[in-house]
Design an enzyme around this catalytic site. Structure first.
Site, PDB file in Angstrom:
ATOM      1  N   ARG A  36      -1.859 -10.899  12.550  1.00  0.00           N
ATOM      2  CA  ARG A  36      -0.424 -11.103  12.323  1.00  0.00           C
ATOM      3  C   ARG A  36      -0.091 -12.560  12.007  1.00  0.00           C
ATOM      4  O   ARG A  36       1.059 -12.917  11.827  1.00  0.00           O
ATOM      5  CB  ARG A  36       0.381 -10.629  13.539  1.00  0.00           C
ATOM      6  CG  ARG A  36       0.523  -9.113  13.583  1.00  0.00           C
ATOM      7  CD  ARG A  36       1.156  -8.628  14.874  1.00  0.00           C
ATOM      8  NE  ARG A  36       0.423  -7.486  15.407  1.00  0.00           N
ATOM      9  CZ  ARG A  36      -0.523  -7.556  16.328  1.00  0.00           C
ATOM     10  NH1 ARG A  36      -0.861  -8.720  16.846  1.00  0.00           N
ATOM     11  NH2 ARG A  36      -1.146  -6.475  16.742  1.00  0.00           N
ATOM     12  N   HIS A  66     -11.977  -6.831   7.922  1.00  0.00           N
ATOM     13  CA  HIS A  66     -10.738  -6.373   7.299  1.00  0.00           C
ATOM     14  C   HIS A  66      -9.754  -7.529   7.297  1.00  0.00           C
ATOM     15  O   HIS A  66      -9.497  -8.126   8.333  1.00  0.00           O
ATOM     16  CB  HIS A  66     -10.168  -5.173   8.066  1.00  0.00           C
ATOM     17  CG  HIS A  66      -9.151  -4.411   7.286  1.00  0.00           C
ATOM     18  ND1 HIS A  66      -7.946  -4.963   6.907  1.00  0.00           N
ATOM     19  CD2 HIS A  66      -9.161  -3.158   6.782  1.00  0.00           C
ATOM     20  CE1 HIS A  66      -7.257  -4.051   6.215  1.00  0.00           C
ATOM     21  NE2 HIS A  66      -7.977  -2.956   6.109  1.00  0.00           N
ATOM     22  N   TYR A  69      -3.128  -7.917   7.320  1.00  0.00           N
ATOM     23  CA  TYR A  69      -2.173  -7.072   6.599  1.00  0.00           C
ATOM     24  C   TYR A  69      -1.023  -7.886   5.989  1.00  0.00           C
ATOM     25  O   TYR A  69      -0.204  -7.343   5.253  1.00  0.00           O
ATOM     26  CB  TYR A  69      -1.616  -5.988   7.531  1.00  0.00           C
ATOM     27  CG  TYR A  69      -2.602  -4.876   7.788  1.00  0.00           C
ATOM     28  CD1 TYR A  69      -2.927  -3.968   6.775  1.00  0.00           C
ATOM     29  CD2 TYR A  69      -3.225  -4.742   9.027  1.00  0.00           C
ATOM     30  CE1 TYR A  69      -3.841  -2.963   7.003  1.00  0.00           C
ATOM     31  CE2 TYR A  69      -4.143  -3.732   9.259  1.00  0.00           C
ATOM     32  CZ  TYR A  69      -4.446  -2.849   8.247  1.00  0.00           C
ATOM     33  OH  TYR A  69      -5.354  -1.852   8.476  1.00  0.00           O
ATOM     34  N   HIS A 106      -6.394  -4.479   1.286  1.00  0.00           N
ATOM     35  CA  HIS A 106      -5.582  -3.572   0.469  1.00  0.00           C
ATOM     36  C   HIS A 106      -5.143  -4.361  -0.758  1.00  0.00           C
ATOM     37  O   HIS A 106      -4.590  -5.461  -0.611  1.00  0.00           O
ATOM     38  CB  HIS A 106      -4.387  -3.077   1.269  1.00  0.00           C
ATOM     39  CG  HIS A 106      -4.769  -2.263   2.476  1.00  0.00           C
ATOM     40  ND1 HIS A 106      -3.872  -1.511   3.178  1.00  0.00           N
ATOM     41  CD2 HIS A 106      -5.973  -2.067   3.084  1.00  0.00           C
ATOM     42  CE1 HIS A 106      -4.501  -0.905   4.180  1.00  0.00           C
ATOM     43  NE2 HIS A 106      -5.765  -1.230   4.156  1.00  0.00           N
ATOM     44  N   GLU A 143      -9.944  -1.970  -1.084  1.00  0.00           N
ATOM     45  CA  GLU A 143      -9.879  -0.672  -0.406  1.00  0.00           C
ATOM     46  C   GLU A 143      -8.962   0.267  -1.185  1.00  0.00           C
ATOM     47  O   GLU A 143      -7.917  -0.137  -1.686  1.00  0.00           O
ATOM     48  CB  GLU A 143      -9.343  -0.862   1.027  1.00  0.00           C
ATOM     49  CG  GLU A 143      -9.239   0.457   1.793  1.00  0.00           C
ATOM     50  CD  GLU A 143      -8.887   0.288   3.274  1.00  0.00           C
ATOM     51  OE1 GLU A 143      -8.963  -0.846   3.789  1.00  0.00           O
ATOM     52  OE2 GLU A 143      -8.530   1.302   3.887  1.00  0.00           O
ATOM     53  N   ASP A 177     -11.437   4.732   1.684  1.00  0.00           N
ATOM     54  CA  ASP A 177     -10.856   5.230   2.931  1.00  0.00           C
ATOM     55  C   ASP A 177     -10.535   6.713   2.732  1.00  0.00           C
ATOM     56  O   ASP A 177      -9.738   7.072   1.862  1.00  0.00           O
ATOM     57  CB  ASP A 177      -9.597   4.430   3.271  1.00  0.00           C
ATOM     58  CG  ASP A 177      -9.012   4.793   4.622  1.00  0.00           C
ATOM     59  OD1 ASP A 177      -8.815   6.000   4.881  1.00  0.00           O
ATOM     60  OD2 ASP A 177      -8.738   3.875   5.421  1.00  0.00           O
ATOM     61  N   HIS A 180      -6.900   7.662   3.142  1.00  0.00           N
ATOM     62  CA  HIS A 180      -6.063   7.145   2.056  1.00  0.00           C
ATOM     63  C   HIS A 180      -6.234   7.942   0.761  1.00  0.00           C
ATOM     64  O   HIS A 180      -5.241   8.278   0.113  1.00  0.00           O
ATOM     65  CB  HIS A 180      -6.394   5.672   1.790  1.00  0.00           C
ATOM     66  CG  HIS A 180      -6.093   4.772   2.946  1.00  0.00           C
ATOM     67  ND1 HIS A 180      -6.430   3.442   2.951  1.00  0.00           N
ATOM     68  CD2 HIS A 180      -5.491   5.013   4.140  1.00  0.00           C
ATOM     69  CE1 HIS A 180      -6.048   2.892   4.107  1.00  0.00           C
ATOM     70  NE2 HIS A 180      -5.483   3.826   4.841  1.00  0.00           N
ATOM     71  N   HIS A 214     -14.235   4.001   5.034  1.00  0.00           N
ATOM     72  CA  HIS A 214     -13.402   4.125   6.234  1.00  0.00           C
ATOM     73  C   HIS A 214     -13.261   5.605   6.522  1.00  0.00           C
ATOM     74  O   HIS A 214     -12.679   6.348   5.719  1.00  0.00           O
ATOM     75  CB  HIS A 214     -12.023   3.487   6.015  1.00  0.00           C
ATOM     76  CG  HIS A 214     -12.049   1.997   6.081  1.00  0.00           C
ATOM     77  ND1 HIS A 214     -10.994   1.218   5.651  1.00  0.00           N
ATOM     78  CD2 HIS A 214     -13.000   1.143   6.548  1.00  0.00           C
ATOM     79  CE1 HIS A 214     -11.300  -0.058   5.852  1.00  0.00           C
ATOM     80  NE2 HIS A 214     -12.505  -0.126   6.383  1.00  0.00           N
ATOM     81  N   ASP A 227       0.320   6.844   4.827  1.00  0.00           N
ATOM     82  CA  ASP A 227      -0.891   6.339   5.466  1.00  0.00           C
ATOM     83  C   ASP A 227      -0.793   6.495   6.983  1.00  0.00           C
ATOM     84  O   ASP A 227      -0.284   5.622   7.667  1.00  0.00           O
ATOM     85  CB  ASP A 227      -1.049   4.862   5.067  1.00  0.00           C
ATOM     86  CG  ASP A 227      -2.288   4.210   5.664  1.00  0.00           C
ATOM     87  OD1 ASP A 227      -3.031   4.889   6.396  1.00  0.00           O
ATOM     88  OD2 ASP A 227      -2.513   3.020   5.388  1.00  0.00           O
ATOM     89  N   HIS A 229      -3.449   7.698  10.015  1.00  0.00           N
ATOM     90  CA  HIS A 229      -4.792   8.161  10.361  1.00  0.00           C
ATOM     91  C   HIS A 229      -4.738   9.177  11.492  1.00  0.00           C
ATOM     92  O   HIS A 229      -3.865   9.111  12.352  1.00  0.00           O
ATOM     93  CB  HIS A 229      -5.665   6.991  10.795  1.00  0.00           C
ATOM     94  CG  HIS A 229      -5.795   5.921   9.755  1.00  0.00           C
ATOM     95  ND1 HIS A 229      -6.613   4.838   9.897  1.00  0.00           N
ATOM     96  CD2 HIS A 229      -5.218   5.784   8.534  1.00  0.00           C
ATOM     97  CE1 HIS A 229      -6.527   4.078   8.824  1.00  0.00           C
ATOM     98  NE2 HIS A 229      -5.672   4.625   7.985  1.00  0.00           N
ATOM     99  N   GLU A 259     -11.573   4.198  11.825  1.00  0.00           N
ATOM    100  CA  GLU A 259     -10.325   3.454  12.093  1.00  0.00           C
ATOM    101  C   GLU A 259      -9.324   4.455  12.664  1.00  0.00           C
ATOM    102  O   GLU A 259      -8.171   4.510  12.251  1.00  0.00           O
ATOM    103  CB  GLU A 259      -9.747   2.877  10.806  1.00  0.00           C
ATOM    104  CG  GLU A 259     -10.542   1.795  10.127  1.00  0.00           C
ATOM    105  CD  GLU A 259      -9.890   1.357   8.821  1.00  0.00           C
ATOM    106  OE1 GLU A 259      -9.414   2.222   8.045  1.00  0.00           O
ATOM    107  OE2 GLU A 259      -9.847   0.141   8.586  1.00  0.00           O
TER     108      GLU A 259
END
Ligand code: MN
Ligand code: MN
Ligand code: ZN
Length: 283
Positions: A36, A66, A69, A106, A143, A177, A180, A214, A227, A229, A259
């Protein structure tokens, strides 16, 4: 079989190999920093060295990273775009120190500026990252996405476009993924649907570019573009879909990375389902 999961770095990197092994994993994925935050304090090199020693000791075959974000390489706003590039360069350096060969991210969201704009923006950003980074032993890894909002990467064509346009395509790889691509509309359950999806992946991108999968089930339906999971076998892809994936020889040397919701605590449940799928095949 190479099987790993996304692991927490809150207690540092050095404890990950032992935790992974105790769960039954031989691969891992990590964030290189608090995901973050844009920039964080330098890595603790004692922790990094111990992580490498422990990776050998506990048989961790590969760790991938990864990216944060916050990164949006398609950002129309220059300030955000440049911040994203800087952050990726920073993360490439951390990967190199950790001896992590792939930084997965991403591709980006065009924020209403259109797909062509976004894709070209991503190409320019990747060229800049490679130019600015002194690191040569880490590859940028695109990804596949669910295509939520204005996110690009929900069509294999998007990734192909980026790979073909960047200056040095050898530095770019792909992570698939399963949640995804399914949410993006690629069928995985029926034998025929599965084959069509994988043939399309082969034709548009090619398995030689694939460095990680993924492994996630999807809480939302085929083509939902959402999205979310789910644990393996408990979503819309279900056991039939994962049977197709897990028994596919094309993934034999590619690390599967969980994930799934619940993380480290619940990966053993996912592993049980995976085991059952394999055993069902033997019987
Ligand atoms: Mn991701
Ligand atoms: Mn993913
Ligand atoms: Zn996701």
């Amino acid at each position: 079989m190479k099987i790993g999961g996304h692991m927490s770095i809150s207690g540092g990197f050095s404890g990950i190999p032992e935790r992974a092994k105790s769960i039954g994993l031989n691969c891992a994925q990590v964030f290189t920093k608090n995901q973050r935050q844009w920039i964080s304090k330098p890595l603790n090199m004692d922790d990094v060295i111990l992580f490498q020693e422990n990776s050998k000791k506990y048989g961790l075959l590969i760790t991938v990273a990864h990216a944060s974000y916050l990164v949006n390489l398609a950002a129309p706003d220059n300030e955000n775009w440049e911040k994203s590039i800087k952050s990726m360069v920073h993360e490439m350096e951390r990967c190199s120190q950790l001896k992590i060969p792939y930084l997965i991210f991403h591709p980006g969201a065009h924020m209403g500026k259109g797909e062509d704009f976004g894709l070209n923006r991503i190409v320019d950003a990747i060229d800049k990252i490679i130019e600015l980074s002194e690191v040569k032993d880490v590859n940028i890894t695109l990804e596949t996405t669910a295509g939520q909002g204005t996110n690009l990467g929900y069509k294999f064509e998007h990734l192909n476009y980026i790979i073909e346009k960047v200056s040095d395509e050898k530095r770019v790889n792909v992570c698939m993924d399963t949640c995804h691509i399914f949410a993006a509309g690629y069928e995985l359950r029926s034998e025929k649907g599965y084959e069509n999806t994988m043939n399309e992946f082969q034709n548009k991108i090619g398995f030689e570019k694939l460095v990680a999968v993924h492994l996630n089930d999807s809480e939302k339906a085929l083509g939902s573009r959402v999205d979310r999971h789910a644990q393996i076998g408990y979503g819309y892809i279900g056991r039939q879909g994962f049977k197709n994936i897990l028994l596919d020889k094309r993934f034999q040397d590619v690390p599967f990375i969980l994930e799934t919701p619940g993380g480290e605590e619940l990966y053993p449940q996912d592993l049980n389902v995976i085991k059952e799928i394999f055993e069902g095949e033997i019987l």
